[in-house]
Design a protein around this motif. Structure first.
Motif, PDB file in Angstrom:
ATOM      1  N   SER A 129     -63.231  92.397  60.674  1.00 15.27           N
ATOM      2  CA  SER A 129     -63.284  93.397  59.617  1.00 15.27           C
ATOM      3  C   SER A 129     -64.305  93.073  58.645  1.00 15.27           C
ATOM      4  O   SER A 129     -65.254  94.067  58.422  1.00 15.27           O
ATOM      5  N   PRO A 144     -64.507 101.873  63.001  1.00 13.52           N
ATOM      6  CA  PRO A 144     -63.666 101.659  64.159  1.00 13.52           C
ATOM      7  C   PRO A 144     -64.557 101.090  65.155  1.00 13.52           C
ATOM      8  O   PRO A 144     -64.284 100.377  65.988  1.00 13.52           O
ATOM      9  N   TYR A 147     -65.374  97.542  64.615  1.00 12.09           N
ATOM     10  CA  TYR A 147     -64.097  96.582  65.037  1.00 12.09           C
ATOM     11  C   TYR A 147     -64.419  96.081  66.345  1.00 12.09           C
ATOM     12  O   TYR A 147     -64.247  95.173  66.709  1.00 12.09           O
ATOM     13  N   LEU A 365     -57.822  93.427  67.662  1.00 10.01           N
ATOM     14  CA  LEU A 365     -58.596  94.816  67.532  1.00 10.01           C
ATOM     15  C   LEU A 365     -57.330  95.862  66.785  1.00 10.01           C
ATOM     16  O   LEU A 365     -57.886  96.635  65.950  1.00 10.01           O
ATOM     17  N   GLU A 369     -58.004  97.982  63.341  1.00 13.75           N
ATOM     18  CA  GLU A 369     -57.712  99.345  63.360  1.00 13.75           C
ATOM     19  C   GLU A 369     -56.549  99.605  62.089  1.00 13.75           C
ATOM     20  O   GLU A 369     -56.798 100.910  61.521  1.00 13.75           O
ATOM     21  N   ASN A 371     -56.231  98.355  59.425  1.00 15.41           N
ATOM     22  CA  ASN A 371     -56.929  97.914  57.927  1.00 15.41           C
ATOM     23  C   ASN A 371     -56.255  96.973  57.309  1.00 15.41           C
ATOM     24  O   ASN A 371     -55.754  97.091  56.070  1.00 15.41           O
TER      25      ASN A 371
END
Length: 549
Positions: A129, A144, A147, A365, A369, A371
């Motif tokens: 992140s 996105p 990431y 991952l 995504e 957050n």
């Protein structure tokens, strides 16, 4: 025809790819000097998460509480990490193998593999992140996509294990140190008043100088202590230490102390610097509070005080990318080892480490995504209870049960057939420590105790192993004391022997500590030997020696 399935593919047997996933690291592979191993291990703590953690706990609880919390974190991690690091470097085994023989049993340590694997994908997601934030800021890459980039780029580096990682860590460390340390020195020299502002900072509520209270200190320490499982990643490097001899013992001990529990010294300093930079941004930058806990912004703002904007942005992105690659190759590597260990013992099938590299990265991952950065304190505070329970139980078993009470065998045992499947000493202690700490964390024992869940986990994890070892008289540690091999296990200096024996299942030679006599005999009744890897995939158990009375 044997029912053993040591590995379904040739790739899974290639030691340069698999890096001795399930077992002892042989002397024939350990060609690095103490300095290279230590530098490689410390390269794995290049992560910027410490800056974010320090900023978050300071913003939440104020500088005074955060600094005391960081001190508690450092002391606990150093003391619990020391015996584990010594065992890894001395006996050349990873923390899972140490855990098996330190009160958990052959299958009992599977749960700790899951705890460690969880640590690796949580921190991979956190670091990924941060890298995505840097790519968005510097290159306008949407989060996105950032990431995904931060996840995929580590795969080629992880495939070849320690050989590739050692080179990466050694060559990137000098540049990383310059990019990280110089801005902080500049800021202190150019803005000396920032030190006073930092020390007086009372947290997001604006209550400057509100003082220190024990509850806030423990909440801060709890977030930091989520990093306790980092010692397992340090050990994944330390197991490749060269043999300890009279000639190298000073270098050997220096490397073990610095790269083992000593990682926390560097980690604590980074947390303090992260808080310092966050307070500076809050006090001096417009809208600084909204970006104060993001390391890429912390460094970018300082760089911009020192040089043109384009160069500042370039260096900030370079720092973020280098830092995240250095730590996330370690997260991906160590996570794959943990998952492979757990899967192979449960299913008795060895798929190769790469399968779990991809599995671990997929989970990370998904977290990115979702957050996860926005609720970092909650995730880390909860995880800390599980990590503390595991690490402190193993440390307690080594210190008290092995060395003081002598109820646990001093030499670590990890081979199937030599250990009982489950040992209540460590397994039950960890469940009690983690369970009660998590209950405390969520307020189940009252709101007054809620901040103290790390203390609950730590105290129970240290106290219970000797109590249970005495209660069970240590009888659940070893299923056998004789592995059926006449060759000595150690050389004249106490290092694992490099004598080799032939594994009749895989058709390969392995060093003495990795071997055990097979319960099966040859066509003429001759003694046969089997490696720990082949034995771990024996689905029928026909090669396992009987229990000794």
């Amino acid at each position: 025809m044997t029912a053993v399935q040591p590995a379904p593919t040739d790739t899974a047997l290639k030691e340069t790819l698999e890096d001795y996933t399930l077992r002892f690291a042989p002397r024939s592979y350990r060609k690095w000097g103490t300095g290279v191993v230590a530098t490689s291990a410390l390269g794995g703590i290049a992560y910027l998460a410490d800056f974010a953690i320090g900023a978050n706990i300071g913003i939440s609880y104020g500088t005074g509480n955060a600094l005391w919390g960081i001190l508690v974190f450092a002391v606990v991690i150093f003391l619990t990490g020391l015996p584990l690091a010594y065992y890894a470097a001395r006996y050349n085994i990873d923390l899972d193998l140490i855990t098996r023989g330190s009160g958990f049993g052959y299958y009992g340590s599977v749960v700790t593999n899951v705890i460690f694997a969880t640590f690796t994908f949580i921190f991979f997601a956190l670091e990924g992140s941060i890298m995505a934030q840097g790519l968005q800021l510097g290159l306008n890459i949407p989060l996105p996509i950032g990431y995904a980039v931060s996840t995929l780029m580590v795969i080629p580096l992880v495939i070849y294990g320690m050989k590739a990682l050692a080179k990466l860590q050694v060559w990137t460390t000098p540049l990383w140190l310059v990019l990280m340390v110089f801005p902080f020195i500049y800021l202190v020299a150019a803005h000396p008043d920032s030190v006073g502002t930092f020390l007086a900072y009372g947290g997001a509520d604006g209550a400057e100088g509100k003082g220190v209270n024990f509850g806030s200190v423990m909440l801060a320490a709890g977030v930091c202590l989520s990093l306790i499982a980092q010692i397992a990643e340090q050990i994944d490097y330390l197991r490749f230490m060269p043999p300890k001899t009279p000639e190298n013992q000073r270098r050997w001990w220096t490397a073990v102390l610095l790269a083992g529990p000593g990682w926390v010294i560097f980690g604590a300093l980074k947390q303090i610097v992260g808080l310092f930079l966050a307070v500076y941004l809050i006090a001096n930058v417009a809208d600084g509070a909204s970006i104060a806990n993001e390391p890429v912004h912390q460094f970018l703002e300082i760089y911009e005080n020192m040089m043109p904007g384009w160069l500042a942005m370039t260096l900030a992105v370079i720092l973020v990318v280098i830092s995240q690659i250095k730590i996330n190759v370690t997260n991906a590597y160590s996570g794959s080892l943990a998952w492979t260990n757990a899967y192979t013992r449960v299913t008795k099938t060895y798929p190769g480490r790469m399968v779990f590299v991809l599995f671990n990265l997929a989970i990370a991952l998904i977290l990115m995504e979702a957050n996860m950065f926005s609720f970092l304190n909650d995730i880390l505070g909860f995880y800390a209870n599980c990590g503390i329970a595991w690490i402190a139980v193993v440390a307690s078993d080594i210190v008290f049960n092995k060395y003081i009470l002598k109820l646990s065998p001093k030499v670590p045992e990890f081979r199937r057939g030599m250990l009982y499947n489950f040992n209540p000493v460590g397994f039950v202690s960890m469940l009690l420590a983690a369970g009660l700490a998590i209950l405390t964390f969520f307020g189940g024992l009252g709101s007054a105790l809620e901040p103290y869940s790390p203390i609950v986990a730590l105290v129970i994890a240290i106290v219970m192993p000797p109590i249970l070892a005495v209660a069970t008289k240590g009888k659940y540690y070893l299923r056998r004391t004789d592995d059926g091999i006449d060759l000595p296990m150690f050389d004249e200096h106490g290092n694992p022997s490099d004598a080799t024996l032939f594994c009749h299942v895989s058709g390969m030679e392995f060093e003495r500590p990795d071997m055990i006599r097979s319960a099966k005999t040859g066509p003429e009744g001759e003694i046969l030997y089997i490696s720990s890897l082949s034995l771990s995939t024996d689905k029928t158990g026909e090669h396992i020696l009987p229990e000794q009375n």
